[in-house]
Design a protein around this motif. Structure first.
Motif, PDB file in Angstrom:
ATOM      1  N   TRP A 179     -26.574  29.074   4.215  1.00 32.81           N
ATOM      2  CA  TRP A 179     -26.751  29.078   2.658  1.00 32.81           C
ATOM      3  C   TRP A 179     -27.316  30.555   2.418  1.00 32.81           C
ATOM      4  O   TRP A 179     -26.901  31.280   1.392  1.00 32.81           O
ATOM      5  CB  TRP A 179     -27.603  28.128   2.282  1.00 32.81           C
TER       6      TRP A 179
ATOM      7  N   ALA B  52     -25.401  22.486  -2.746  1.00 30.35           N
ATOM      8  CA  ALA B  52     -25.555  23.724  -1.619  1.00 30.35           C
ATOM      9  C   ALA B  52     -25.143  22.976  -0.221  1.00 30.35           C
ATOM     10  O   ALA B  52     -24.262  23.726   0.203  1.00 30.35           O
ATOM     11  CB  ALA B  52     -26.810  24.319  -1.407  1.00 30.35           C
TER      12      ALA B  52
ATOM     13  N   ARG C 295     -21.334  22.965   0.055  1.00 28.48           N
ATOM     14  CA  ARG C 295     -20.746  24.385   0.041  1.00 28.48           C
ATOM     15  C   ARG C 295     -20.782  24.720   1.470  1.00 28.48           C
ATOM     16  O   ARG C 295     -20.053  25.602   1.850  1.00 28.48           O
ATOM     17  CB  ARG C 295     -21.612  25.210  -1.010  1.00 28.48           C
ATOM     18  N   VAL C 296     -22.162  24.631   2.162  1.00 30.73           N
ATOM     19  CA  VAL C 296     -22.325  24.973   3.715  1.00 30.73           C
ATOM     20  C   VAL C 296     -21.663  23.754   4.605  1.00 30.73           C
ATOM     21  O   VAL C 296     -20.979  24.335   5.683  1.00 30.73           O
ATOM     22  CB  VAL C 296     -23.849  24.810   3.695  1.00 30.73           C
TER      23      VAL C 296
ATOM     24  N   ARG D 251     -23.670  32.987   2.543  1.00 30.51           N
ATOM     25  CA  ARG D 251     -23.265  32.364   1.404  1.00 30.51           C
ATOM     26  C   ARG D 251     -21.750  32.921   0.838  1.00 30.51           C
ATOM     27  O   ARG D 251     -21.623  33.927   0.763  1.00 30.51           O
ATOM     28  CB  ARG D 251     -24.170  32.339   0.165  1.00 30.51           C
TER      29      ARG D 251
END
Length: 261
Positions: free
Chosen positions: A84, A115, A118-119, A88
């Motif tokens: 992250w 988050a 997204r990771v 990112r």
């Protein structure tokens, strides 16, 4: 001859908590140019990042976590932070794990998952077979104090089966059937006098003797004993297994790299 590009490297070998200089459960599996980390217990992340030669885990293709106990997954949160804050916007990493593992990660992040999503790209275990890079990933529920997924990763180069943590169960034999390498927990709490017993009536961990018995029934080629209770004599565990399993027996230690056929 073993293919040096196909290998399993031990990141950590302790169960419960790490001994000085060691780490808890974790392995890096490499095959056909892909790298998959399996479990990330206490102290495994720095070792993984060193092998990848990247503080942001560049070169890692997927993550497999067998269950939510911290000695198998707590450093997953560190991996999240590395991606992250360090990468990112990079493509998300497939994360194969029981639902409870995702719940633990959310708790670390104050219950939010924007988050995290997204990771990591979440895929629940146990489940139908997945395609994980060059591997077919099969999984099965095995008895433990919390939901635990035994996993089997098979590529054209090798097949590796791993119990996570489990009590004796016939499903382990099918999971490890004719595997090139069977990675089995051998907690062997009985070696340590005064160790607190389980609050459950079920058997939820294996001894080295039981791991070897299951490996022999599965006709696995090699057996890797791991998840040792801190302070155990690992050579005693190996000797107990050697009386049962006719194949090669390996004892997990941090940094051990095992070429796979």
């Amino acid at each position: 001859m073993p293919n040096e590009s196909s290998a399993l490297t031990v990141l950590g070998s302790c169960g419960g908590w790490p001994e000085p200089g060691r780490a808890c459960s974790g392995f890096l599996l490499e095959s056909a140019g892909a790298r998959v980390v399996v479990d990330l217990g206490y102290g495994t992340l720095p070792r993984l990042l060193s092998l990848l030669e990247s503080p942001a885990a560049d070169g890692l293709d997927a993550v497999v976590i067998t269950h939510e106990h911290p000695d198998h997954m707590v450093d997953l949160h560190g991996l999240f932070r590395a991606r992250w804050f360090g990468r990112r916007g990079a493509p998300s990493l497939p994360l194969y794990a029981p639902r409870e593992v995702f719940d633990r990660l959310q708790a670390f992040e104050d219950g939010t998952n924007e988050a995290l999503s997204r990771v990591f790209e979440p895929w629940p275990l146990p489940a139908r077979p997945y395609r994980c890079g060059p591997f077919q990933l099969d999984s099965v529920a095995l008895p433990h104090f919390v939901p635990n997924a035994g996993v089997r990763l098979a590529s054209s180069e090798a097949t590796v089966a791993y119990t996570g943590d489990t009590g004796p169960d016939p499903a382990v034999v099918e999971l490890a059937s004719e595997a090139d390498l069977f990675v089995a927990e051998a907690t062997d709490r009985h070696q340590q006098p005064g160790v607190a017993g389980s609050d459950s009536d079920r058997r939820c961990d294996l001894t080295a003797h039981e791991a070897a018995t299951l490996a022999a029934r599965a006709r696995a080629e090699r057996l890797l004993l791991t998840h040792f209770w801190p302070g155990n004599d690992r050579e005693v565990s190996r000797a107990e297994a050697a009386g049962i399993f006719p194949g090669e027996i390996l004892v997990a230690t941090e940094g051990l790299r095992i070429p796979l056929s």
